[in-house]
Design a protein around this motif. Structure first.
Motif, PDB file in Angstrom:
ATOM      1  N   THR A 481      -3.974   1.283  -0.552  1.00 54.51           N
ATOM      2  CA  THR A 481      -3.341   2.537  -0.132  1.00 54.51           C
ATOM      3  C   THR A 481      -3.761   3.694  -1.028  1.00 54.51           C
ATOM      4  OG1 THR A 481      -1.423   1.338   0.715  1.00 54.51           O
ATOM      5  CG2 THR A 481      -1.120   3.680   0.249  1.00 54.51           C
ATOM      6  N   THR A 482      -3.784   3.429  -2.341  1.00 59.62           N
ATOM      7  CA  THR A 482      -4.168   4.478  -3.300  1.00 59.62           C
ATOM      8  C   THR A 482      -5.595   4.954  -3.047  1.00 59.62           C
ATOM      9  OG1 THR A 482      -2.709   3.538  -4.977  1.00 59.62           O
ATOM     10  CG2 THR A 482      -4.438   5.021  -5.754  1.00 59.62           C
ATOM     11  N   VAL A 483      -6.532   4.011  -2.916  1.00 51.69           N
ATOM     12  CA  VAL A 483      -7.937   4.369  -2.711  1.00 51.69           C
ATOM     13  C   VAL A 483      -8.131   5.058  -1.372  1.00 51.69           C
ATOM     14  CG1 VAL A 483     -10.281   3.442  -2.443  1.00 51.69           C
ATOM     15  CG2 VAL A 483      -8.768   2.519  -4.210  1.00 51.69           C
ATOM     16  N   PHE A 484      -7.466   4.544  -0.339  1.00 56.60           N
ATOM     17  CA  PHE A 484      -7.579   5.122   1.003  1.00 56.60           C
ATOM     18  C   PHE A 484      -7.137   6.583   0.982  1.00 56.60           C
ATOM     19  CE2 PHE A 484      -6.657   6.134   5.332  1.00 56.60           C
ATOM     20  CZ  PHE A 484      -7.495   5.330   6.104  1.00 56.60           C
ATOM     21  N   LYS A 485      -6.018   6.851   0.335  1.00 56.67           N
ATOM     22  CA  LYS A 485      -5.487   8.218   0.301  1.00 56.67           C
ATOM     23  C   LYS A 485      -6.413   9.145  -0.478  1.00 56.67           C
ATOM     24  CE  LYS A 485      -1.106  10.629  -0.103  1.00 56.67           C
ATOM     25  NZ  LYS A 485       0.342  10.504  -0.393  1.00 56.67           N
ATOM     26  N   GLN A 486      -7.005   8.624  -1.558  1.00 58.50           N
ATOM     27  CA  GLN A 486      -7.941   9.438  -2.343  1.00 58.50           C
ATOM     28  C   GLN A 486      -9.148   9.861  -1.525  1.00 58.50           C
ATOM     29  OE1 GLN A 486      -8.848   6.900  -5.666  1.00 58.50           O
ATOM     30  NE2 GLN A 486      -7.194   7.721  -6.958  1.00 58.50           N
ATOM     31  N   LEU A 487      -9.655   8.946  -0.715  1.00 57.22           N
ATOM     32  CA  LEU A 487     -10.892   9.211   0.021  1.00 57.22           C
ATOM     33  C   LEU A 487     -10.649   9.852   1.393  1.00 57.22           C
ATOM     34  CD1 LEU A 487     -12.912   5.962  -0.825  1.00 57.22           C
ATOM     35  CD2 LEU A 487     -13.183   8.226  -1.815  1.00 57.22           C
ATOM     36  N   ALA A 488      -9.560   9.467   2.060  1.00 51.01           N
ATOM     37  CA  ALA A 488      -9.306   9.986   3.409  1.00 51.01           C
ATOM     38  C   ALA A 488      -8.368  11.195   3.410  1.00 51.01           C
ATOM     39  CB  ALA A 488      -8.728   8.881   4.283  1.00 51.01           C
ATOM     40  N   GLY A 489      -7.637  11.403   2.318  1.00 52.98           N
ATOM     41  CA  GLY A 489      -6.716  12.545   2.241  1.00 52.98           C
ATOM     42  C   GLY A 489      -5.341  12.259   2.791  1.00 52.98           C
ATOM     43  N   ILE A 490      -5.178  11.136   3.493  1.00 53.34           N
ATOM     44  CA  ILE A 490      -3.873  10.723   4.027  1.00 53.34           C
ATOM     45  C   ILE A 490      -3.724   9.222   3.810  1.00 53.34           C
ATOM     46  CG2 ILE A 490      -3.676  12.544   5.788  1.00 53.34           C
ATOM     47  CD1 ILE A 490      -4.763  10.607   7.845  1.00 53.34           C
ATOM     48  N   SER A 491      -2.508   8.717   3.937  1.00 51.14           N
ATOM     49  CA  SER A 491      -2.266   7.286   3.722  1.00 51.14           C
ATOM     50  C   SER A 491      -2.748   6.494   4.934  1.00 51.14           C
ATOM     51  CB  SER A 491      -0.772   7.034   3.521  1.00 51.14           C
ATOM     52  OG  SER A 491      -0.082   7.252   4.743  1.00 51.14           O
TER      53      SER A 491
END
Length: 499
Positions: A481-491
């Motif tokens: 979840t942390t990495v996804f949000k960093q790269l995609a901008g949303i959870s």
């Protein structure tokens, strides 16, 4: 030839950092061991046989200064680089007096470390060249002494007698340097003689059985060979064919029998030579000039410094341009021989159909030095472009294969260590190369691929977050979840809703 390096420091983080740095760059060195003090290093030297030691100056038991002093007392040829803090500067100066070649001040900058290691590698390669040339000179002087019954060092005589016992004596003579229809003149004889010597030398290097075999230029168009048993027929035929094909000259071979020792060499030479009178030719004492240039260029290419190789070749051509015409031709031919040997023996994979063989035929036709220099520059640049192309392809290949591995293994262990092992380079080298070639860090590239795969699963399936995280290679869902949000901008949940 890659040099062997020993790292000596009582701080493990320093040893590890240096080892990683050296492994990550093309600096010409391979770390063959680590030691935590000078005493341990002295024991390792016996087995690891390093060419260079990087040692901290302040260590328990035996410090860097004592280590350097002991190596000097033992007459060791191992080079030493001293690691020192600013307060140790005077102490380091003492180490330099004991023979240390350089020192690095802690904390070391990457640029200074690279510069000093590359300078040390150049020095190491130069020492190897000098050893080869000294050995060659000793062989030539001893054999000349045996041929003409001149005084000679007893130890050299006995050593050469032992090496060459059972070898076959052969004598090569050029029928004429002026074959009909070729237009060769007296001015071309020296270059033709030099060319034959190099052709024969190259073919001798290429023979698997040629260990200790010797080629000796004795006078104009005349050469003596001591060839390993079983080599004579095949080798002599090959030399005759190549000289005829490349220079259009005919040669005659005579066999002088098997040598029991150097005492029998003079008699065998007289037998095969008969009453023939030697033609006057001052045989160039620096006939091995191409070897020195070849080794110097090789040391640059090993560490990927194409620009330094280019500078040296330009310098050689410029120096040749200031010589008389025939001497200029010989210098340029020496350069061509060096480049040809690099392709034949050191970088066989670089042979290309569109790259002409580096042969002397065209040189004989030139009558003006500027024309020779222009032609030589073209040959040198063609060689360097060939090498640059291979270097670029090699780097691209590593990155492409790394990407392919990530594409098929992103769900599994896709660490830098795993991928570097697959593409056969060190982790640091892959990390630096990957960032340089793609503009993105290795770990970020892997994370981006995993997130893109996760987006497809989020949009097209009803899989749980934990299952998706595991499916795309994350250890746990919270990190996913942390990495996804960093790269995609949303959870991940917000992304699923948006789809």
């Amino acid at each position: 030839m890659i040099g062997k390096l020993l790292v000596v420091d009582d701080e493990s983080w320093c040893r590890e950092g240096l080892t990683k740095l050296i492994g990550s760059e093309q600096l010409g060195w391979e770390v063959v061991g680590e030691a935590s003090d000078g005493e341990e290093a002295l024991a390792l030297i016996e087995t690891a046989k390093p060419d260079l030691i990087i040692t901290d100056i302040r260590m328990p038991v035996v410090d860097g200064l004592m280590l350097t002093e002991r190596l000097a007392e033992a007459g060791s040829e191992v080079m030493v680089i001293i690691l020192t803090g600013y307060r140790d500067f005077e102490y380091a100066q003492r180490a330099l007096r004991y023979g240390a070649i350089e020192f690095l001040t802690k904390p070391m900058s990457i640029q200074d470390t690279h510069r000093i290691l590359r300078t040390a590698y150049e020095r190491f390669r130069q020492k190897q060249v000098e050893k080869k040339l000294r050995l060659r000179e000793k062989q030539v002087n001893t054999l000349r002494a045996a041929l003409y019954r001149l005084p000679c060092d007893k130890q050299d005589w006995e050593e050469m007698s032992g090496l060459l016992r059972g070898y076959e004596l052969c004598f090569l003579q050029v029928e004429s340097f002026f074959p009909e229809g070729r237009g060769y003149g007296e001015k071309d004889v020296k270059l033709l003689h030099y060319a034959i010597s190099n052709i024969a030398g190259e073919l001798l290097q290429a023979q698997d059985q040629a260990l200790n075999s010797v080629l000796l230029s004795v006078s104009s168009g005349e050469f003596v060979f001591l060839l390993a048993p079983g080599l004579v027929g095949r080798y002599c035929s090959s030399v005759a064919e190549h000289v005829r094909a490349l220079l259009h000259l005919k040669t005659n071979w005579s066999l002088g029998g098997t040598m029991d020792d150097l005492e029998s060499l003079s008699a065998g030479y007289a037998k095969v030579r008969g009453n023939a009178q030697a033609q006057n030719l001052q045989v160039d004492p620096d006939a091995d000039r191409s070897l020195a240039l070849r080794e110097s260029i090789l040391s640059d290419l090993i560490i990927g410094d194409v620009e330094e190789a280019r500078r040296k070749l330009s310098q050689h051509i410029h120096r040749a341009s200031g010589l008389p015409l025939q001497n200029s031709k010989i210098e340029i031919y020496a350069m061509l021989t060096a480049l040809s040997d690099l392709l034949t023996f050191d970088f066989k994979h670089l042979k290309a159909d569109n790259y002409d063989d580096l042969q002397p035929g065209a040189l004989l036709l030139f009558t003006k030095i500027p024309d020779i220099m222009e032609w030589a520059e073209q040959k040198a640049e063609a060689f360097l472009r060939l090498f640059e192309g291979w270097l670029h392809e090699k780097r691209d290949n590593v990155v492409i294969r790394a990407k392919q591995y990530i594409e098929t293994h992103y769900q599994e262990n896709c660490s830098l260590q795993a991928v570097s092992a697959h593409v056969h380079v060190t982790p640091n080298y892959l990390s630096n190369l990957f960032k340089r070639e793609t503009g993105i860090a290795f770990s970020n590239y892997v994370s981006k691929m995993r997130v893109e795969k996760a987006k497809t699963l989020l949009a097209c399936t009803k899989m749980r977050m934990t299952d998706i995280a595991e499916q795309v290679g994350f250890d746990n869902s919270s990190y996913f979840t942390t990495v996804f949000k960093q790269l995609a901008g949303i959870s991940p949940s917000e992304y699923r809703k948006s789809q």
